[in-house]
Write a protein that holds these residues in place. Sequence first.
Motif, mmCIF file in Angstrom:
data_model
loop_
_atom_site.group_PDB
_atom_site.id
_atom_site.type_symbol
_atom_site.label_atom_id
_atom_site.label_comp_id
_atom_site.label_asym_id
_atom_site.label_seq_id
_atom_site.Cartn_x
_atom_site.Cartn_y
_atom_site.Cartn_z
ATOM 1 N N HIS A 265 0.833 -1.201 0.000
ATOM 2 C CA HIS A 265 0.000 0.000 0.000
ATOM 3 C C HIS A 265 0.869 1.254 0.000
ATOM 4 O O HIS A 265 0.647 2.181 -0.775
ATOM 5 C CB HIS A 265 -0.922 -0.019 1.221
ATOM 6 C CG HIS A 265 -1.891 1.099 1.228
ATOM 7 N ND1 HIS A 265 -1.698 2.240 1.956
ATOM 8 C CD2 HIS A 265 -3.055 1.252 0.569
ATOM 9 C CE1 HIS A 265 -2.715 3.057 1.756
ATOM 10 N NE2 HIS A 265 -3.552 2.479 0.912
ATOM 11 N N SER A 266 1.858 1.285 0.868
ATOM 12 C CA SER A 266 2.842 2.372 0.911
ATOM 13 C C SER A 266 4.222 1.744 0.943
ATOM 14 O O SER A 266 4.481 0.847 1.743
ATOM 15 C CB SER A 266 2.659 3.233 2.168
ATOM 16 O OG SER A 266 1.469 3.966 2.108
ATOM 17 N N GLU A 267 5.079 2.209 0.065
ATOM 18 C CA GLU A 267 6.453 1.705 0.062
ATOM 19 C C GLU A 267 7.370 2.686 -0.641
ATOM 20 O O GLU A 267 6.924 3.542 -1.403
ATOM 21 C CB GLU A 267 6.554 0.323 -0.570
ATOM 22 C CG GLU A 267 6.345 0.275 -2.060
ATOM 23 C CD GLU A 267 6.459 -1.136 -2.621
ATOM 24 O OE1 GLU A 267 7.560 -1.721 -2.571
ATOM 25 O OE2 GLU A 267 5.443 -1.660 -3.112
ATOM 26 N N MET A 268 8.654 2.547 -0.359
ATOM 27 C CA MET A 268 9.673 3.371 -0.996
ATOM 28 C C MET A 268 10.633 2.442 -1.739
ATOM 29 O O MET A 268 11.247 1.571 -1.131
ATOM 30 C CB MET A 268 10.402 4.216 0.042
ATOM 31 C CG MET A 268 9.482 5.257 0.676
ATOM 32 S SD MET A 268 10.171 6.101 2.113
ATOM 33 C CE MET A 268 11.541 6.987 1.389
ATOM 34 N N VAL A 269 10.733 2.636 -3.043
ATOM 35 C CA VAL A 269 11.552 1.786 -3.903
ATOM 36 C C VAL A 269 12.802 2.574 -4.290
ATOM 37 O O VAL A 269 12.701 3.669 -4.857
ATOM 38 C CB VAL A 269 10.773 1.367 -5.167
ATOM 39 C CG1 VAL A 269 11.634 0.506 -6.070
ATOM 40 C CG2 VAL A 269 9.470 0.666 -4.789
ATOM 41 N N ASP A 270 13.971 2.027 -3.986
ATOM 42 C CA ASP A 270 15.236 2.684 -4.329
ATOM 43 C C ASP A 270 15.431 2.628 -5.848
ATOM 44 O O ASP A 270 15.531 1.550 -6.431
ATOM 45 C CB ASP A 270 16.389 1.989 -3.611
ATOM 46 C CG ASP A 270 17.713 2.728 -3.729
ATOM 47 O OD1 ASP A 270 17.886 3.536 -4.665
ATOM 48 O OD2 ASP A 270 18.587 2.484 -2.883
ATOM 49 N N ILE A 271 15.471 3.794 -6.474
ATOM 50 C CA ILE A 271 15.628 3.881 -7.931
ATOM 51 C C ILE A 271 16.957 4.535 -8.315
ATOM 52 O O ILE A 271 17.148 4.916 -9.471
ATOM 53 C CB ILE A 271 14.445 4.649 -8.578
ATOM 54 C CG1 ILE A 271 14.328 6.066 -8.011
ATOM 55 C CG2 ILE A 271 13.156 3.860 -8.411
ATOM 56 C CD1 ILE A 271 13.349 6.958 -8.758
ATOM 57 N N THR A 272 17.879 4.619 -7.375
ATOM 58 C CA THR A 272 19.152 5.302 -7.618
ATOM 59 C C THR A 272 19.888 4.724 -8.823
ATOM 60 O O THR A 272 20.389 5.475 -9.665
ATOM 61 C CB THR A 272 20.051 5.234 -6.363
ATOM 62 O OG1 THR A 272 19.285 5.653 -5.220
ATOM 63 C CG2 THR A 272 21.274 6.107 -6.515
ATOM 64 N N GLU A 273 19.946 3.416 -8.932
ATOM 65 C CA GLU A 273 20.671 2.786 -10.038
ATOM 66 C C GLU A 273 20.047 3.110 -11.385
ATOM 67 O O GLU A 273 20.763 3.357 -12.368
ATOM 68 C CB GLU A 273 20.755 1.271 -9.831
ATOM 69 C CG GLU A 273 21.711 0.874 -8.729
ATOM 70 C CD GLU A 273 21.872 -0.634 -8.618
ATOM 71 O OE1 GLU A 273 21.684 -1.339 -9.637
ATOM 72 O OE2 GLU A 273 22.187 -1.096 -7.511
#
Length: 132
Positions: free
Chosen positions: A11-19
């Motif tokens: 429902h709520s999340e933070m996805v690391d997209i740095t790469e």
Amino acid sequence: MNTYRLNTTKHSEMVDITEQVQSAIAEQGIESGIAVVQSLHTTAGITVNENADPDVVKDFLRRLEEVYPWQHEKDMHMEGNTAAHLKTSTVGSTETILIENGKLVLGTWQGIYFCEFDGPRQNRSFAVKGIS
């Protein structure tokens, strides 16, 4: 400009997209300038935050939920996701990151996150544009 798609599972999340952002800058051949990273949704944001301790992300999402609970008796939006819109406006839909020597200028513990506030969702997207 590069556009990326991702699927979220919570429902709520933070996805690391740095790469992905770094790859876009390399593909675009930007050596010095800025990278603009933008969510293409009204219920998902972009932020730069700590990427070393996963508890920071957990705390971040918990605190946003405390400020903007999912259900509120006075909300009028028919879709029922007013909290997701508020969280996105608070976090922001865009981040600008410096680029030097072809690399994102980020601190030791910093990462770039796609913030899902109305998931899970398929085919969420964000765009990366390098400007020299």
